[in-house]
Design an enzyme around this catalytic site. Structure first.
Site, PDB file in Angstrom:
ATOM      1  N   SER A 164       0.819  -1.216   0.000  1.00 13.92           N
ATOM      2  CA  SER A 164       0.000   0.000   0.000  1.00 13.92           C
ATOM      3  C   SER A 164       0.850   1.262   0.000  1.00 13.92           C
ATOM      4  O   SER A 164       2.016   1.247   0.396  1.00 13.92           O
ATOM      5  CB  SER A 164      -0.915   0.012   1.230  1.00 13.92           C
ATOM      6  OG  SER A 164      -1.843  -1.034   1.159  1.00 13.92           O
ATOM      7  N   GLU A 188      -1.214 -15.108   1.873  1.00  6.97           N
ATOM      8  CA  GLU A 188      -1.580 -14.162   2.926  1.00  6.97           C
ATOM      9  C   GLU A 188      -3.007 -14.377   3.427  1.00  6.97           C
ATOM     10  O   GLU A 188      -3.354 -13.959   4.516  1.00  6.97           O
ATOM     11  CB  GLU A 188      -1.415 -12.727   2.386  1.00  6.97           C
ATOM     12  CG  GLU A 188      -1.517 -11.664   3.448  1.00  6.97           C
ATOM     13  CD  GLU A 188      -1.197 -10.273   2.927  1.00  6.97           C
ATOM     14  OE1 GLU A 188      -0.581 -10.162   1.859  1.00  6.97           O
ATOM     15  OE2 GLU A 188      -1.585  -9.310   3.592  1.00  6.97           O
ATOM     16  N   GLU A 225     -14.391  -5.902   0.479  1.00  5.19           N
ATOM     17  CA  GLU A 225     -14.912  -5.571  -0.852  1.00  5.19           C
ATOM     18  C   GLU A 225     -14.065  -6.223  -1.944  1.00  5.19           C
ATOM     19  O   GLU A 225     -14.590  -6.750  -2.925  1.00  5.19           O
ATOM     20  CB  GLU A 225     -14.953  -4.050  -1.025  1.00  5.19           C
ATOM     21  CG  GLU A 225     -16.018  -3.363  -0.171  1.00  5.19           C
ATOM     22  CD  GLU A 225     -15.717  -3.378   1.333  1.00  5.19           C
ATOM     23  OE1 GLU A 225     -14.535  -3.475   1.724  1.00  5.19           O
ATOM     24  OE2 GLU A 225     -16.678  -3.318   2.128  1.00  5.19           O
TER      25      GLU A 225
END
Lengths: 315, 377
Positions: free
Chosen positions: B131, B247, B364
């Site tokens: 990120s 992960e 999401e």
């Protein structure tokens, strides 16, 4: 992994159910018309006898068969036919199963057609001839009659008859849930709005992703309880499965109806035959809270420091 | 059949290992200080090294790289026992779970020989560098870039939410090595960045629970040698996607609130009221099912499959369960949140819970992955 015999059994059952459990038959069942043709096929092919030890099938096969029956919402009381034959033996007459309620036996599938009824009470069973019937149906329109018995005698069932019936509903729901997911996926791919299939909308995709997750969990929970047959954890595994699958039912039925819009609310559409059965079966032989309490009571007795061991040493 | 989770039972070898792990945990109980079972809690290099010395870090890896060549089932048992006990596993967690497997799959033999033995010894710790300030779920939009220099690359940009970057040794950073083009997934590469190197500044970020686990990491002409590029330059997207599979599949995706359950059962005692028993049973029915699904995924990994959709499905269900568990317990807890070990575990978990459905891919994004698996997109 299913072995070859089980796979053959399930495949041939699925073909039979696909032919014999059409929308027209399901509609008739709700009007009280017994699906005799399907019944005859079940008996001719010996599916009602697969729970009898001498027939050479594994006990788990009974429930694999019921998963398939749930997928097709079969109108004959297959769970009762198979388990009654298992416990009473091959008798030639029609034996259904119900739960003792006071002086009568309630929740008897097709009790109106039964010659005899096996009645469950406090983990034991008795059997008698039907002498009086009050007809009734569950929310899916499946006959669930209340009967009075005569010439009642005790019958030894040493494998937890109430748990076995609960597991039958778990297996039926597991198969039926998978069908409802399939219906939702198919409809979302076919129905077009705003110029494209509604399956292309993120809101629909996410709704169906949640459904798929619940169905996958329900199937895994059902398989775990089936695998526990004959083991010392059977009662706890059935409790976990009936509670977990029951929770999935509420979520899945709601979401797939929403995906279907008003179309799925019509009687003409087949969706309700499956969703209403799911709503009915989750309450038969103990609802979610009934089994949560049993499982929770067991864990509380084990104590906080043994909870992990109980979870981790499962099969 | 859609998204089927096979009936997988742990082999006896894995079950035997369980007793070993429990004995080990009893012997080193002084390390078990956290009231919850979250994998991002408790950075304890000494404990990681103890695990490494037992062969419980990098345990599925080849022996030539310090691994133990054990099965994914055995690794599963070790990880779930550590998490259930609330062990401080954060230091080696990422390196063991995904950085090491990434190097084994895409790295060079030299990289494997250089990095893996130290990871497996529980001495070398990695952070994730995916990120950025303007890149979250849309990972392909990363802007951290690298340009060629003598013998390597100069990296500029900022990574965000890098857990333990302030105390770990390396980060596997996803960087842009070519300018953006029409193919958004092209031109990305993965670099092993030394977190103590010049040009790397690590700034801890305090989270809402008061902890300082995650960080902002700023690169200013940070040098990365050519031999620290993982795989082929430009292949970063494929690599990072495969990394995410590791992960998402493990027991850390449904055990984060487990201590709340244990303390809830303790609070209730052996004679529960009906609603208390129901709450225990409800939680247990979910936990038992999730664990079996996760073991099924371990079985797929053992068979060499890439169960990306199944892993997303376990994470989706598991994260929702982790969030629901404290709520079910809270509303059924006798005495409510009166001081004690239940309240402590509950509070600790509740304050971390917003992260459960964010880290490792948001709810999401996961539902999108599942939808793709269902053929809807």
């Amino acid at each position: 992994m299913m072995n070859e015999i089980t796979q053959m059994l399930v495949d041939s059952a699925a073909r039979m159910f696909a032919d014999g459990s059409t929308k027209a038959v399901l509609d008739d069942v709700e009007l009280g018309v017994y699906p005799q043709a399907l019944h005859d096929m079940v008996v001719e092919n010996g599916f009602d006898r697969i729970g009898i030890a001498a027939e050479g099938f594994a006990t788990t096969d009974v429930f694999e068969l019921l998963k398939s029956a749930g997928r097709f919402a079969v109108g004959v009381p297959l769970a009762e036919m198979v388990l009654a034959a298992r416990w009473v033996g091959e008798s030639g007459d029609f034996v259904s199963i119900g739960v003792v309620e006071g002086a009568r036996v309630a929740q008897v599938p097709w009790g109106r057609r039964a010659d005899r009824v096996l009645a469950l009470v406090d983990g034991a069973a008795r059997i008698g001839h039907v002498c009086h019937v009050t007809t009734g149906t569950n929310i899916a329109g499946e006959p669930r009659d209340t009967v009075t018995l005569e010439a009642v005698e005790e019958i030894a069932v040493d494998e937890g008859p109430f748990e076995m019936l609960a597991l039958s509903r778990v297996a039926l729901m597991a198969g039926c849930l998978e069908r409802v997911l399939d219906l939702g996926l198919t409809y979302a791919g076919e129905r077009e709005q705003f110029g494209r299939p509604i399956s292309k909308f993120q809101a629909i995709q996410h709704a169906l992703a949640v459904v798929a997750a619940e169905v996958a969990a329900a199937k895994r929970a059902a398989d775990a309880a089936i695998d526990a047959l004959g083991g010392e954890r059977f009662a706890q595994e059935v409790a976990a499965a009936k509670a977990r699958v029951g929770e999935a039912v509420g979520i899945v039925a709601e979401a797939v109806h929403q995906v279907h819009g008003a179309m799925g609310f019509t009687h003409e559409h087949e969706l309700h035959h499956f969703t209403r059965r799911l709503w009915a079966w989750r309450d038969e032989y103990g609802n979610e809270v009934f089994w949560q309490r049993r499982l929770g009571g067991h864990l509380a007795k084990l104590g906080a420091d043994h909870v992990w061991d109980f979870v981790a040493t499962q099969s | 059949m859609l998204l089927h989770f096979d009936r997988v039972s742990l082999p006896d070898t894995a079950q035997n290992l369980r007793a070993e792990v429990r004995t080990f945990l009893t012997r080193h109980a002084d390390h078990l200080l956290r009231p919850n079972s979250d994998f991002s809690s408790g950075h304890d290099p000494a404990f990681s090294e103890l695990l490494g010395s037992r062969g419980w870090v990098g345990m599925t890896w080849p022996k030539e790289y310090g691994g133990a060549e054990r099965t994914f089932f055995e690794r599963y048992v070790v990880t779930e026992e550590l998490l259930a006990a609330g062990a401080p596993v954060s230091a080696h967690w990422i390196a063991d779970r995904q950085s090491g497997p990434l190097l084994l799959r895409y790295g060079s033999a030299q990289q494997c020989a250089r990095f893996l033995p130290d990871i497996a010894a529980g001495r070398s710790f990695f952070s994730i560098g995916m990120s950025e300030p303007n890149t979250g779920s849309d990972l392909a939009s990363v802007r951290t870039s690298a340009r060629r220099t003598d013998g390597g690359w100069l990296v500029n940009g900022t990574k965000l939410w890098s857990t333990d970057a302030h105390r770990n040794h390396y980060m596997v950073a996803l960087v842009r090595t070519e300018p953006p083009s029409e193919n958004r997934h092209a031109g990305l590469s993965q670099f092993i960045v030394e977190l103590s190197a010049d040009g790397v500044e690590v700034r801890p970020i305090r989270n809402m629970s008061g902890g300082e686990d995650f960080n902002e990491v700023v690169f200013t002409d940070a040098f990365v040698a050519d031999d620290q590029v993982v795989g082929e330059p430009g292949n970063g997207w494929e690599q990072v996607t495969s990394e995410l599979g590791y992960e998402r599949s493990g027991p850390e995706r449904f055990l984060s609130a487990f201590r709340v359950f244990v303390e809830f059962v303790r609070l209730i005692g052996d004679d529960p009221a009906p609603h208390e028993a129901a709450a225990i049973g409800r939680i247990a029915s979910h936990l038992m099912t999730l664990r079996r699904m996760s073991v099924s995924v371990a079985g797929m990994l053992e068979e060499g499959k890439s169960p990306a959709v199944e892993a997303a499905l376990v994470k989706e269900l598991g994260n929702n369960f982790e969030k629901a568990l404290p709520e079910i317990a809270r509303l059924a807890a006798p005495g409510g949140l009166s001081p004690g070990s239940f309240r402590e575990a509950f509070t600790d978990t509740l304050l971390l819970s917003p992260s459960f459905t964010l880290r490792g891919g948001t709810r999401e994004i996961l539902r999108g992955v599942i939808a793709r698996g269902l053929g809807l997109r």
